[in-house]
Design a protein around this motif. Structure first.
Motif, short mmCIF file in Angstrom:
data_model
loop_
_atom_site.label_atom_id
_atom_site.label_comp_id
_atom_site.label_asym_id
_atom_site.label_seq_id
_atom_site.Cartn_x
_atom_site.Cartn_y
_atom_site.Cartn_z
N LEU A 195 -59.02 52.61 -46.89
CA LEU A 195 -58.86 52.01 -45.68
C LEU A 195 -59.86 50.92 -45.43
N ALA A 244 -59.67 48.02 -48.04
CA ALA A 244 -58.42 47.26 -47.73
C ALA A 244 -58.79 46.57 -46.31
N LYS A 270 -58.93 47.29 -43.28
CA LYS A 270 -57.93 47.79 -42.14
C LYS A 270 -58.72 48.64 -41.08
N THR A 315 -61.46 49.44 -38.26
CA THR A 315 -62.21 48.84 -37.26
C THR A 315 -63.04 49.92 -36.42
N VAL A 353 -57.34 52.36 -37.15
CA VAL A 353 -56.63 51.28 -37.74
C VAL A 353 -55.65 50.57 -36.46
N ASP A 354 -55.65 49.39 -36.39
CA ASP A 354 -55.17 48.61 -35.33
C ASP A 354 -53.80 48.31 -35.62
N LEU A 355 -52.69 48.91 -35.01
CA LEU A 355 -51.28 48.79 -35.35
C LEU A 355 -50.69 48.15 -34.12
N VAL A 403 -49.64 53.22 -41.68
CA VAL A 403 -51.10 53.28 -42.27
C VAL A 403 -50.64 53.81 -43.65
N TYR A 409 -51.14 51.34 -46.58
CA TYR A 409 -52.25 50.70 -47.40
C TYR A 409 -52.93 51.58 -48.23
#
Length: 568
Positions: free
Chosen positions: A271, A274, A276, A278, A286-288, A345, A348
Protein backbone atom coordinates in the motif's frame (compact mmCIF):
# COMPACT_ATOMS: atom_id res chain seq x y z
CA UNK A 1 -34.04 -33.18 -17.55
CA UNK A 2 -36.14 -31.22 -20.04
CA UNK A 3 -35.78 -27.44 -19.58
CA UNK A 4 -39.26 -26.23 -20.48
CA UNK A 5 -38.35 -22.58 -19.93
CA UNK A 6 -35.53 -22.86 -22.42
CA UNK A 7 -37.78 -24.57 -24.97
CA UNK A 8 -40.28 -21.71 -24.70
CA UNK A 9 -37.50 -19.11 -24.90
CA UNK A 10 -36.08 -20.75 -28.04
CA UNK A 11 -39.50 -20.67 -29.70
CA UNK A 12 -39.96 -16.96 -28.91
CA UNK A 13 -36.38 -16.03 -29.83
CA UNK A 14 -36.80 -17.64 -33.22
CA UNK A 15 -39.69 -15.32 -34.04
CA UNK A 16 -38.34 -12.04 -32.66
CA UNK A 17 -34.62 -12.59 -33.33
CA UNK A 18 -33.52 -11.91 -29.77
CA UNK A 19 -31.17 -13.83 -27.47
CA UNK A 20 -32.95 -16.89 -26.04
CA UNK A 21 -31.05 -16.62 -22.75
CA UNK A 22 -32.30 -13.07 -22.25
CA UNK A 23 -35.86 -14.10 -23.06
CA UNK A 24 -35.61 -17.05 -20.66
CA UNK A 25 -34.82 -14.57 -17.88
CA UNK A 26 -38.12 -12.78 -18.52
CA UNK A 27 -40.30 -15.90 -18.36
CA UNK A 28 -42.43 -16.05 -15.21
CA UNK A 29 -44.57 -18.56 -13.34
CA UNK A 30 -48.22 -17.35 -13.31
CA UNK A 31 -49.87 -16.65 -9.93
CA UNK A 32 -52.25 -19.60 -10.34
CA UNK A 33 -52.12 -22.82 -12.37
CA UNK A 34 -55.29 -21.99 -14.36
CA UNK A 35 -53.19 -19.36 -16.15
CA UNK A 36 -50.66 -21.93 -17.32
CA UNK A 37 -47.27 -23.17 -16.20
CA UNK A 38 -45.18 -20.35 -17.66
CA UNK A 39 -45.95 -16.84 -18.89
CA UNK A 40 -43.97 -14.50 -21.12
CA UNK A 41 -44.65 -10.77 -20.51
CA UNK A 42 -44.78 -9.29 -24.01
CA UNK A 43 -44.28 -5.73 -22.73
CA UNK A 44 -40.59 -6.70 -22.49
CA UNK A 45 -40.56 -6.57 -26.31
CA UNK A 46 -42.73 -3.46 -26.73
CA UNK A 47 -39.83 -1.01 -27.19
CA UNK A 48 -37.89 -3.28 -29.54
CA UNK A 49 -40.84 -4.20 -31.75
CA UNK A 50 -42.62 -0.84 -31.30
CA UNK A 51 -45.99 -2.54 -30.76
CA UNK A 52 -48.48 -2.89 -27.95
CA UNK A 53 -48.00 -6.01 -25.75
CA UNK A 54 -51.42 -7.57 -26.65
CA UNK A 55 -50.58 -7.22 -30.36
CA UNK A 56 -47.19 -8.84 -29.83
CA UNK A 57 -48.84 -11.69 -27.91
CA UNK A 58 -51.34 -12.27 -30.73
CA UNK A 59 -48.63 -12.36 -33.39
CA UNK A 60 -46.43 -14.72 -31.39
CA UNK A 61 -49.30 -17.11 -30.72
CA UNK A 62 -50.00 -17.37 -34.44
CA UNK A 63 -46.36 -18.17 -35.20
CA UNK A 64 -45.43 -20.48 -32.33
CA UNK A 65 -46.57 -24.07 -32.65
CA UNK A 66 -47.35 -26.54 -29.88
CA UNK A 67 -45.45 -29.84 -29.70
CA UNK A 68 -44.97 -32.84 -27.45
CA UNK A 69 -43.69 -30.53 -24.68
CA UNK A 70 -46.07 -27.57 -25.00
CA UNK A 71 -49.69 -28.63 -25.29
CA UNK A 72 -51.43 -25.24 -25.28
CA UNK A 73 -50.73 -21.50 -25.63
CA UNK A 74 -53.14 -18.77 -24.56
CA UNK A 75 -53.16 -14.97 -24.41
CA UNK A 76 -54.08 -13.09 -21.23
CA UNK A 77 -53.71 -9.35 -21.78
CA UNK A 78 -50.10 -8.72 -22.75
CA UNK A 79 -48.98 -12.15 -21.55
CA UNK A 80 -48.40 -15.27 -23.57
CA UNK A 81 -49.25 -18.24 -21.33
CA UNK A 82 -47.81 -21.71 -21.95
CA UNK A 83 -49.25 -25.01 -20.73
CA UNK A 84 -46.71 -27.81 -20.66
CA UNK A 85 -47.50 -31.47 -21.27
CA UNK A 86 -48.08 -32.85 -17.75
CA UNK A 87 -47.29 -36.44 -18.69
CA UNK A 88 -43.98 -35.39 -20.22
CA UNK A 89 -43.27 -33.33 -17.09
CA UNK A 90 -44.03 -36.31 -14.82
CA UNK A 91 -41.88 -38.63 -16.90
CA UNK A 92 -38.87 -36.30 -17.05
CA UNK A 93 -38.95 -35.62 -13.27
CA UNK A 94 -39.21 -39.28 -12.25
CA UNK A 95 -36.60 -40.42 -14.77
CA UNK A 96 -34.17 -37.73 -13.61
CA UNK A 97 -34.73 -38.77 -9.99
CA UNK A 98 -34.12 -42.40 -10.91
CA UNK A 99 -30.92 -41.45 -12.71
CA UNK A 100 -29.45 -39.02 -10.15
CA UNK A 101 -31.01 -40.20 -6.88
CA UNK A 102 -29.56 -38.07 -4.04
CA UNK A 103 -27.75 -35.89 -6.63
CA UNK A 104 -31.05 -34.82 -8.17
CA UNK A 105 -31.10 -31.03 -8.55
CA UNK A 106 -27.44 -30.37 -9.17
CA UNK A 107 -26.68 -28.38 -12.32
CA UNK A 108 -22.90 -28.62 -11.90
CA UNK A 109 -22.94 -24.90 -12.67
CA UNK A 110 -19.85 -24.43 -10.51
CA UNK A 111 -17.57 -26.76 -12.47
CA UNK A 112 -14.06 -25.33 -12.53
CA UNK A 113 -14.87 -22.54 -10.06
CA UNK A 114 -13.62 -22.15 -6.51
CA UNK A 115 -15.65 -20.50 -3.77
CA UNK A 116 -14.36 -19.82 -0.26
CA UNK A 117 -16.95 -19.48 2.50
CA UNK A 118 -15.72 -17.82 5.68
CA UNK A 119 -18.15 -18.30 8.55
CA UNK A 120 -18.52 -18.82 12.31
CA UNK A 121 -15.21 -17.09 13.22
CA UNK A 122 -15.76 -16.87 16.99
CA UNK A 123 -13.49 -14.91 19.29
CA UNK A 124 -11.05 -16.93 21.36
CA UNK A 125 -11.67 -16.99 25.12
CA UNK A 126 -15.30 -15.92 24.77
CA UNK A 127 -18.48 -18.03 24.92
CA UNK A 128 -19.91 -19.36 21.68
CA UNK A 129 -23.25 -17.54 21.92
CA UNK A 130 -26.31 -17.31 19.66
CA UNK A 131 -24.77 -14.39 17.78
CA UNK A 132 -22.21 -16.88 16.43
CA UNK A 133 -24.91 -19.44 15.72
CA UNK A 134 -26.39 -17.56 12.75
CA UNK A 135 -23.12 -17.15 10.87
CA UNK A 136 -22.28 -20.81 11.56
CA UNK A 137 -25.61 -22.14 10.30
CA UNK A 138 -25.88 -19.79 7.30
CA UNK A 139 -22.26 -20.30 6.25
CA UNK A 140 -22.39 -24.08 6.63
CA UNK A 141 -25.49 -24.22 4.44
CA UNK A 142 -23.98 -22.03 1.71
CA UNK A 143 -20.79 -24.11 1.79
CA UNK A 144 -22.79 -27.31 1.33
CA UNK A 145 -25.03 -25.92 -1.43
CA UNK A 146 -22.12 -24.51 -3.45
CA UNK A 147 -20.37 -27.87 -3.15
CA UNK A 148 -23.52 -29.69 -4.26
CA UNK A 149 -23.77 -27.41 -7.31
CA UNK A 150 -20.30 -28.44 -8.47
CA UNK A 151 -18.09 -25.69 -7.03
CA UNK A 152 -14.78 -26.41 -5.38
CA UNK A 153 -16.23 -25.18 -2.09
CA UNK A 154 -13.88 -24.51 0.82
CA UNK A 155 -15.08 -23.71 4.35
CA UNK A 156 -12.93 -21.37 6.44
CA UNK A 157 -13.10 -20.56 10.14
CA UNK A 158 -11.28 -17.23 10.61
CA UNK A 159 -10.81 -17.22 14.39
CA UNK A 160 -10.75 -13.94 16.28
CA UNK A 161 -7.51 -14.71 18.07
CA UNK A 162 -5.77 -11.34 18.01
CA UNK A 163 -6.44 -7.78 19.08
CA UNK A 164 -6.57 -5.51 22.12
CA UNK A 165 -9.07 -7.82 23.85
CA UNK A 166 -6.22 -10.30 24.35
CA UNK A 167 -4.14 -7.56 25.91
CA UNK A 168 -7.04 -7.09 28.33
CA UNK A 169 -7.33 -10.80 29.06
CA UNK A 170 -3.59 -11.09 29.66
CA UNK A 171 -3.73 -8.13 32.06
CA UNK A 172 -6.69 -9.64 33.91
CA UNK A 173 -4.92 -12.98 34.19
CA UNK A 174 -1.78 -11.27 35.50
CA UNK A 175 -3.82 -9.65 38.26
CA UNK A 176 -6.30 -12.36 39.22
CA UNK A 177 -5.37 -15.58 37.43
CA UNK A 178 -4.89 -17.51 40.66
CA UNK A 179 -8.51 -16.80 41.65
CA UNK A 180 -9.96 -18.68 38.65
CA UNK A 181 -9.79 -22.36 37.69
CA UNK A 182 -9.03 -22.02 33.98
CA UNK A 183 -8.33 -25.72 33.45
CA UNK A 184 -11.66 -26.99 34.82
CA UNK A 185 -14.07 -24.52 33.21
CA UNK A 186 -11.98 -22.44 30.79
CA UNK A 187 -14.46 -20.31 28.86
CA UNK A 188 -16.64 -19.49 31.87
CA UNK A 189 -13.61 -18.49 33.93
CA UNK A 190 -11.94 -16.51 31.13
CA UNK A 191 -15.21 -14.68 30.55
CA UNK A 192 -15.36 -13.70 34.23
CA UNK A 193 -11.83 -12.32 33.97
CA UNK A 194 -12.70 -10.45 30.77
CA UNK A 195 -15.79 -8.82 32.28
CA UNK A 196 -13.84 -7.87 35.41
CA UNK A 197 -10.92 -6.29 33.53
CA UNK A 198 -13.33 -4.41 31.28
CA UNK A 199 -15.02 -2.88 34.28
CA UNK A 200 -11.62 -1.84 35.67
CA UNK A 201 -10.63 -0.30 32.31
CA UNK A 202 -13.73 1.90 32.47
CA UNK A 203 -12.65 3.16 35.87
CA UNK A 204 -8.93 3.57 35.24
CA UNK A 205 -7.41 4.71 31.93
CA UNK A 206 -3.97 3.52 33.01
CA UNK A 207 -5.26 -0.06 33.12
CA UNK A 208 -6.45 0.25 29.51
CA UNK A 209 -2.98 1.55 28.58
CA UNK A 210 -1.45 -1.53 30.23
CA UNK A 211 -3.78 -3.76 28.19
CA UNK A 212 -2.70 -2.04 24.98
CA UNK A 213 0.92 -2.54 25.94
CA UNK A 214 0.27 -6.27 26.51
CA UNK A 215 -1.09 -6.57 22.97
CA UNK A 216 1.93 -4.73 21.56
CA UNK A 217 4.20 -7.18 23.40
CA UNK A 218 2.14 -10.09 22.06
CA UNK A 219 2.63 -8.85 18.50
CA UNK A 220 6.38 -8.65 19.13
CA UNK A 221 6.46 -12.26 20.38
CA UNK A 222 6.94 -11.68 24.11
CA UNK A 223 7.24 -15.25 25.60
CA UNK A 224 4.95 -14.66 28.60
CA UNK A 225 2.18 -13.04 26.56
CA UNK A 226 2.51 -15.57 23.76
CA UNK A 227 2.32 -18.60 26.07
CA UNK A 228 -0.80 -17.23 27.76
CA UNK A 229 -2.38 -16.47 24.39
CA UNK A 230 -1.69 -20.02 23.16
CA UNK A 231 -3.27 -21.45 26.29
CA UNK A 232 -6.40 -19.33 25.84
CA UNK A 233 -6.59 -20.40 22.19
CA UNK A 234 -6.22 -24.14 22.87
CA UNK A 235 -8.89 -24.33 25.58
CA UNK A 236 -11.26 -22.24 23.46
CA UNK A 237 -10.92 -24.52 20.43
CA UNK A 238 -11.79 -27.53 22.58
CA UNK A 239 -15.04 -25.82 23.56
CA UNK A 240 -15.85 -24.70 20.01
CA UNK A 241 -15.22 -28.14 18.53
CA UNK A 242 -17.75 -29.69 20.89
CA UNK A 243 -20.40 -27.31 19.52
CA UNK A 244 -19.33 -27.88 15.90
CA UNK A 245 -19.69 -31.63 16.49
CA UNK A 246 -23.24 -31.11 17.77
CA UNK A 247 -24.11 -29.06 14.67
CA UNK A 248 -22.30 -31.40 12.28
CA UNK A 249 -20.07 -28.56 11.05
CA UNK A 250 -16.60 -29.23 9.68
CA UNK A 251 -14.03 -26.80 8.30
CA UNK A 252 -11.48 -27.26 5.55
CA UNK A 253 -9.34 -24.50 7.07
CA UNK A 254 -9.13 -23.13 10.62
CA UNK A 255 -6.79 -20.15 10.68
CA UNK A 256 -6.95 -17.25 13.09
CA UNK A 257 -5.97 -13.65 12.48
CA UNK A 258 -2.63 -14.40 14.09
CA UNK A 259 -1.81 -16.83 11.25
CA UNK A 260 -1.15 -13.87 8.98
CA UNK A 261 1.27 -12.12 11.36
CA UNK A 262 4.23 -12.56 9.02
CA UNK A 263 2.46 -10.94 6.07
CA UNK A 264 0.93 -7.82 7.67
CA UNK A 265 4.11 -5.90 6.95
CA UNK A 266 3.92 -6.92 3.28
CA UNK A 267 0.39 -5.50 3.02
CA UNK A 268 1.58 -2.21 4.50
CA UNK A 269 4.59 -2.13 2.12
CA UNK A 270 2.40 -2.79 -0.95
CA UNK A 271 0.00 0.00 0.00
CA UNK A 272 2.96 2.30 0.75
CA UNK A 273 4.57 1.65 -2.65
CA UNK A 274 1.22 2.16 -4.37
CA UNK A 275 1.06 5.60 -2.79
CA UNK A 276 -2.19 4.82 -1.01
CA UNK A 277 -1.07 5.26 2.61
CA UNK A 278 -1.19 8.59 4.39
CA UNK A 279 -0.56 9.53 8.01
CA UNK A 280 -3.30 10.78 10.30
CA UNK A 281 -2.42 11.57 13.92
CA UNK A 282 0.37 9.01 13.80
CA UNK A 283 -1.84 6.26 12.32
CA UNK A 284 -1.55 5.02 8.73
CA UNK A 285 -4.75 5.16 6.69
CA UNK A 286 -6.14 4.71 3.19
CA UNK A 287 -8.41 7.61 2.31
CA UNK A 288 -11.57 6.29 0.61
CA UNK A 289 -13.63 9.48 0.93
CA UNK A 290 -13.81 9.93 -2.85
CA UNK A 291 -15.42 6.48 -3.13
CA UNK A 292 -17.86 7.39 -0.35
CA UNK A 293 -16.34 4.81 2.00
CA UNK A 294 -14.67 6.98 4.62
CA UNK A 295 -11.19 6.27 5.94
CA UNK A 296 -9.71 2.78 6.37
CA UNK A 297 -7.12 2.60 9.15
CA UNK A 298 -4.26 0.18 8.42
CA UNK A 299 -2.05 0.65 11.50
CA UNK A 300 -2.59 2.46 14.79
CA UNK A 301 -0.37 5.28 15.99
CA UNK A 302 1.67 2.79 18.07
CA UNK A 303 2.25 0.61 14.98
CA UNK A 304 -0.22 -2.11 15.97
CA UNK A 305 -2.42 -3.69 13.32
CA UNK A 306 -6.22 -3.72 13.33
CA UNK A 307 -8.96 -5.91 11.80
CA UNK A 308 -8.54 -4.30 8.37
CA UNK A 309 -4.81 -5.08 8.18
CA UNK A 310 -5.37 -8.67 9.18
CA UNK A 311 -8.31 -9.16 6.81
CA UNK A 312 -6.28 -7.73 3.90
CA UNK A 313 -3.43 -10.12 4.70
CA UNK A 314 -5.94 -12.99 4.72
CA UNK A 315 -7.39 -11.92 1.35
CA UNK A 316 -3.91 -11.83 -0.16
CA UNK A 317 -3.06 -15.27 1.27
CA UNK A 318 -6.34 -16.78 -0.01
CA UNK A 319 -5.95 -15.32 -3.49
CA UNK A 320 -2.46 -16.76 -3.81
CA UNK A 321 -3.38 -20.11 -2.22
CA UNK A 322 -6.78 -20.81 -3.80
CA UNK A 323 -7.04 -18.42 -6.80
CA UNK A 324 -10.73 -18.16 -5.88
CA UNK A 325 -13.63 -17.01 -8.03
CA UNK A 326 -15.68 -16.04 -4.98
CA UNK A 327 -14.80 -15.41 -1.36
CA UNK A 328 -17.90 -15.07 0.82
CA UNK A 329 -17.80 -13.45 4.25
CA UNK A 330 -20.83 -14.53 6.29
CA UNK A 331 -20.84 -11.70 8.80
CA UNK A 332 -23.59 -9.57 10.37
CA UNK A 333 -24.63 -6.39 8.57
CA UNK A 334 -23.11 -4.25 11.34
CA UNK A 335 -19.75 -4.88 9.66
CA UNK A 336 -20.93 -3.62 6.25
CA UNK A 337 -18.69 -0.52 6.22
CA UNK A 338 -15.65 -2.56 7.25
CA UNK A 339 -16.09 -4.92 4.30
CA UNK A 340 -16.81 -2.13 1.83
CA UNK A 341 -13.53 -0.57 2.90
CA UNK A 342 -11.31 -3.64 2.80
CA UNK A 343 -12.78 -4.79 -0.54
CA UNK A 344 -11.90 -1.37 -1.94
CA UNK A 345 -8.38 -1.42 -0.49
CA UNK A 346 -7.90 -4.99 -1.80
CA UNK A 347 -7.91 -3.52 -5.31
CA UNK A 348 -4.45 -2.12 -4.55
CA UNK A 349 -3.00 -5.50 -3.55
CA UNK A 350 -1.01 -7.84 -5.82
CA UNK A 351 -3.86 -10.27 -6.40
CA UNK A 352 -5.75 -11.28 -9.60
CA UNK A 353 -8.62 -9.06 -10.71
CA UNK A 354 -11.10 -11.95 -10.54
CA UNK A 355 -10.25 -12.38 -6.85
CA UNK A 356 -10.78 -8.67 -6.24
CA UNK A 357 -14.20 -8.86 -7.91
CA UNK A 358 -15.10 -12.12 -6.16
CA UNK A 359 -15.11 -10.65 -2.65
CA UNK A 360 -18.66 -10.66 -1.25
CA UNK A 361 -20.12 -9.80 2.13
CA UNK A 362 -23.10 -12.06 2.91
CA UNK A 363 -24.92 -9.93 5.44
CA UNK A 364 -27.34 -11.30 8.00
CA UNK A 365 -29.46 -9.71 10.70
CA UNK A 366 -28.45 -9.45 14.31
CA UNK A 367 -29.73 -11.67 17.10
CA UNK A 368 -31.04 -9.69 20.05
CA UNK A 369 -32.51 -10.66 23.37
CA UNK A 370 -35.97 -9.38 24.21
CA UNK A 371 -34.19 -7.23 26.82
CA UNK A 372 -31.82 -5.69 24.26
CA UNK A 373 -28.51 -6.31 22.50
CA UNK A 374 -26.19 -9.04 23.77
CA UNK A 375 -22.74 -8.10 25.01
CA UNK A 376 -19.93 -10.37 26.16
CA UNK A 377 -18.51 -7.45 28.15
CA UNK A 378 -21.76 -7.14 30.08
CA UNK A 379 -22.12 -10.92 30.44
CA UNK A 380 -25.68 -11.12 29.02
CA UNK A 381 -25.38 -13.81 26.33
CA UNK A 382 -27.25 -17.01 25.49
CA UNK A 383 -24.73 -19.77 24.85
CA UNK A 384 -25.25 -22.02 21.85
CA UNK A 385 -24.49 -25.19 23.76
CA UNK A 386 -27.20 -24.34 26.30
CA UNK A 387 -29.67 -23.66 23.49
CA UNK A 388 -28.92 -26.91 21.65
CA UNK A 389 -29.08 -29.03 24.79
CA UNK A 390 -32.34 -27.37 25.86
CA UNK A 391 -33.84 -28.09 22.43
CA UNK A 392 -32.76 -31.74 22.58
CA UNK A 393 -34.14 -32.11 26.13
CA UNK A 394 -37.51 -30.71 25.09
CA UNK A 395 -37.72 -33.20 22.25
CA UNK A 396 -36.84 -36.03 24.63
CA UNK A 397 -39.78 -35.06 26.84
CA UNK A 398 -42.17 -35.14 23.87
CA UNK A 399 -40.85 -38.56 22.81
CA UNK A 400 -41.29 -39.93 26.35
CA UNK A 401 -44.89 -38.68 26.40
CA UNK A 402 -45.92 -39.86 22.92
CA UNK A 403 -43.61 -42.69 21.88
CA UNK A 404 -41.67 -43.98 24.89
CA UNK A 405 -40.72 -47.23 23.10
CA UNK A 406 -39.04 -45.47 20.14
CA UNK A 407 -35.71 -46.98 19.13
CA UNK A 408 -32.58 -44.82 19.44
CA UNK A 409 -34.44 -42.09 21.32
CA UNK A 410 -31.31 -40.14 22.20
CA UNK A 411 -30.05 -39.99 18.61
CA UNK A 412 -33.46 -39.13 17.14
CA UNK A 413 -34.04 -36.40 19.76
CA UNK A 414 -30.67 -34.89 18.85
CA UNK A 415 -31.55 -34.77 15.12
CA UNK A 416 -34.97 -33.23 15.77
CA UNK A 417 -33.86 -30.75 18.44
CA UNK A 418 -30.86 -29.45 16.50
CA UNK A 419 -32.85 -29.49 13.24
CA UNK A 420 -35.44 -27.21 14.87
CA UNK A 421 -32.77 -24.66 15.83
CA UNK A 422 -31.10 -24.75 12.40
CA UNK A 423 -34.34 -24.38 10.47
CA UNK A 424 -35.49 -21.52 12.70
CA UNK A 425 -32.36 -19.62 11.67
CA UNK A 426 -32.84 -20.27 7.95
CA UNK A 427 -36.60 -20.12 7.34
CA UNK A 428 -36.74 -16.32 6.90
CA UNK A 429 -34.63 -13.94 4.83
CA UNK A 430 -31.24 -13.87 6.53
CA UNK A 431 -30.91 -10.06 6.49
CA UNK A 432 -33.79 -9.76 8.95
CA UNK A 433 -32.98 -9.22 12.62
CA UNK A 434 -34.12 -11.89 15.04
CA UNK A 435 -35.32 -11.35 18.59
CA UNK A 436 -34.34 -14.48 20.48
CA UNK A 437 -37.23 -16.17 22.25
CA UNK A 438 -37.10 -19.73 23.58
CA UNK A 439 -40.74 -20.48 22.76
CA UNK A 440 -40.35 -19.34 19.14
CA UNK A 441 -37.08 -21.20 18.54
CA UNK A 442 -38.38 -24.43 20.03
CA UNK A 443 -41.89 -24.35 18.58
CA UNK A 444 -42.28 -27.65 16.76
CA UNK A 445 -45.65 -26.85 15.19
CA UNK A 446 -46.33 -25.26 11.80
CA UNK A 447 -43.64 -24.35 9.29
CA UNK A 448 -40.67 -25.75 11.19
CA UNK A 449 -37.75 -28.14 10.84
CA UNK A 450 -39.58 -30.88 12.78
CA UNK A 451 -42.51 -30.60 10.35
CA UNK A 452 -40.24 -31.33 7.37
CA UNK A 453 -38.67 -34.20 9.30
CA UNK A 454 -42.12 -35.58 10.14
CA UNK A 455 -43.18 -35.61 6.46
CA UNK A 456 -39.90 -37.31 5.54
CA UNK A 457 -40.55 -40.02 8.15
CA UNK A 458 -44.03 -40.41 6.65
CA UNK A 459 -42.52 -41.15 3.22
CA UNK A 460 -40.29 -43.79 4.84
CA UNK A 461 -43.34 -45.30 6.52
CA UNK A 462 -45.08 -45.61 3.14
CA UNK A 463 -42.09 -47.49 1.71
CA UNK A 464 -42.00 -49.78 4.73
CA UNK A 465 -45.71 -50.58 4.38
CA UNK A 466 -45.30 -51.28 0.67
CA UNK A 467 -42.26 -53.45 1.37
CA UNK A 468 -40.57 -52.57 -1.91
CA UNK A 469 -39.55 -49.74 -4.25
CA UNK A 470 -40.77 -50.21 -7.83
CA UNK A 471 -38.45 -49.82 -10.82
CA UNK A 472 -38.84 -46.72 -12.96
CA UNK A 473 -40.04 -48.81 -15.93
CA UNK A 474 -42.95 -50.02 -13.77
CA UNK A 475 -44.32 -46.49 -13.33
CA UNK A 476 -47.41 -45.49 -15.29
CA UNK A 477 -47.34 -41.67 -15.39
CA UNK A 478 -51.06 -41.59 -16.26
CA UNK A 479 -51.78 -42.49 -12.63
CA UNK A 480 -50.10 -39.29 -11.42
CA UNK A 481 -52.18 -36.76 -13.33
CA UNK A 482 -54.52 -35.76 -10.49
CA UNK A 483 -54.16 -32.28 -9.00
CA UNK A 484 -52.33 -33.32 -5.82
CA UNK A 485 -49.83 -35.58 -7.62
CA UNK A 486 -49.07 -32.96 -10.26
CA UNK A 487 -48.51 -30.31 -7.63
CA UNK A 488 -45.86 -32.54 -6.02
CA UNK A 489 -44.28 -33.22 -9.44
CA UNK A 490 -44.13 -29.50 -10.28
CA UNK A 491 -42.41 -28.67 -6.99
CA UNK A 492 -39.91 -31.52 -7.43
CA UNK A 493 -39.13 -30.20 -10.92
CA UNK A 494 -38.10 -26.82 -9.45
CA UNK A 495 -35.50 -28.20 -7.03
CA UNK A 496 -32.49 -27.41 -9.24
CA UNK A 497 -33.78 -23.91 -9.99
CA UNK A 498 -34.21 -23.32 -6.27
CA UNK A 499 -30.62 -24.32 -5.52
CA UNK A 500 -29.36 -22.14 -8.36
CA UNK A 501 -31.32 -19.22 -6.88
CA UNK A 502 -29.69 -19.83 -3.48
CA UNK A 503 -26.25 -19.63 -5.10
CA UNK A 504 -27.11 -16.51 -7.09
CA UNK A 505 -28.51 -14.67 -4.05
CA UNK A 506 -26.56 -16.36 -1.22
CA UNK A 507 -29.92 -16.86 0.48
CA UNK A 508 -30.51 -20.28 2.11
CA UNK A 509 -34.05 -19.29 3.16
CA UNK A 510 -35.09 -19.91 -0.47
CA UNK A 511 -34.33 -23.61 0.03
CA UNK A 512 -35.93 -23.67 3.50
CA UNK A 513 -39.20 -22.26 2.13
CA UNK A 514 -39.08 -24.71 -0.79
CA UNK A 515 -38.87 -27.66 1.60
CA UNK A 516 -41.92 -26.39 3.47
CA UNK A 517 -43.81 -26.18 0.16
CA UNK A 518 -42.74 -29.69 -0.86
CA UNK A 519 -43.66 -31.15 2.54
CA UNK A 520 -47.06 -29.44 2.44
CA UNK A 521 -47.81 -30.60 -1.10
CA UNK A 522 -46.93 -34.20 -0.21
CA UNK A 523 -49.13 -33.99 2.88
CA UNK A 524 -52.06 -33.00 0.63
CA UNK A 525 -51.22 -35.82 -1.80
CA UNK A 526 -51.03 -38.32 1.08
CA UNK A 527 -54.36 -37.20 2.52
CA UNK A 528 -56.21 -37.25 -0.81
CA UNK A 529 -54.80 -40.45 -2.33
CA UNK A 530 -54.79 -44.04 -1.19
CA UNK A 531 -51.19 -45.15 -1.68
CA UNK A 532 -51.30 -48.84 -0.71
CA UNK A 533 -53.87 -49.89 -3.31
CA UNK A 534 -55.31 -53.07 -4.85
CA UNK A 535 -54.35 -51.73 -8.29
CA UNK A 536 -50.62 -52.44 -8.67
CA UNK A 537 -50.20 -49.69 -11.28
CA UNK A 538 -51.62 -47.11 -8.88
CA UNK A 539 -49.58 -48.36 -5.94
CA UNK A 540 -46.32 -48.45 -7.90
CA UNK A 541 -46.72 -44.85 -9.08
CA UNK A 542 -47.70 -43.46 -5.70
CA UNK A 543 -45.05 -45.39 -3.80
CA UNK A 544 -42.42 -44.17 -6.24
CA UNK A 545 -43.60 -40.58 -5.87
CA UNK A 546 -43.39 -40.96 -2.08
CA UNK A 547 -39.86 -42.27 -2.40
CA UNK A 548 -38.95 -39.34 -4.66
CA UNK A 549 -40.29 -36.78 -2.18
CA UNK A 550 -38.35 -38.44 0.63
CA UNK A 551 -35.14 -38.27 -1.42
CA UNK A 552 -35.49 -34.55 -2.13
CA UNK A 553 -36.55 -33.68 1.41
CA UNK A 554 -33.51 -35.50 2.79
CA UNK A 555 -31.14 -33.94 0.25
CA UNK A 556 -32.54 -30.45 0.80
CA UNK A 557 -32.45 -30.76 4.58
CA UNK A 558 -28.87 -32.02 4.52
CA UNK A 559 -27.89 -28.95 2.46
CA UNK A 560 -29.28 -26.82 5.28
CA UNK A 561 -27.26 -28.86 7.78
CA UNK A 562 -30.23 -30.86 9.10
CA UNK A 563 -30.17 -34.62 9.60
CA UNK A 564 -33.34 -36.64 9.04
CA UNK A 565 -34.60 -38.98 11.79
CA UNK A 566 -35.79 -42.52 11.10
CA UNK A 567 -38.67 -42.29 13.58
CA UNK A 568 -40.77 -39.54 15.11
Amino acid sequence: MINFKNIIAQKIAKEVELDAKEIEGFIEVPPNEEMGDYAFPCFKLAKVLKKAPPAIATELKEKITTDENIEKIEIVGGYLNFYINKKVLTKTVLEELDKKQENFGTYNSGDGKTVLVEFSSPNIAKPFHIGHLRTTIIGNSLYKIYKFMGYNSISINHLGDYGTQFGKLIEGYKRWGSEYNIDENPIEELMKIYIRINDLCKEDESVLDACRENFRLLEEGDPYCKNLWEKFRDVSLQEFNRIYDLLGVKFDSIKGEASYANSWGEVVDILEKAGKLTESEGAKIVDLEEQGKGVCMITKSNGSTIYATRDLAAIRYRAKTYDFDKCLYVVAYEQALHFRQIFEVAKYLDIPEKCQKGLEHVQYGMVRLSTGKMSTREGNVVKVEDLLNESIDRVKKVIEEKNADMENKEEEAKKIGIGAVIFNNLCTTIIKDQVFDWDTVLNFNGETGPYIQYIYVRTKSVLEKAGYIPNIDEINVNVLQDKQSLNVIKILYKFGEILEAVVQKNEPSILARYLIDLAGSYSNFYNENKIIDEDKNVQNARVYLSKSVGTVLKTGASLLGIEMPNRM
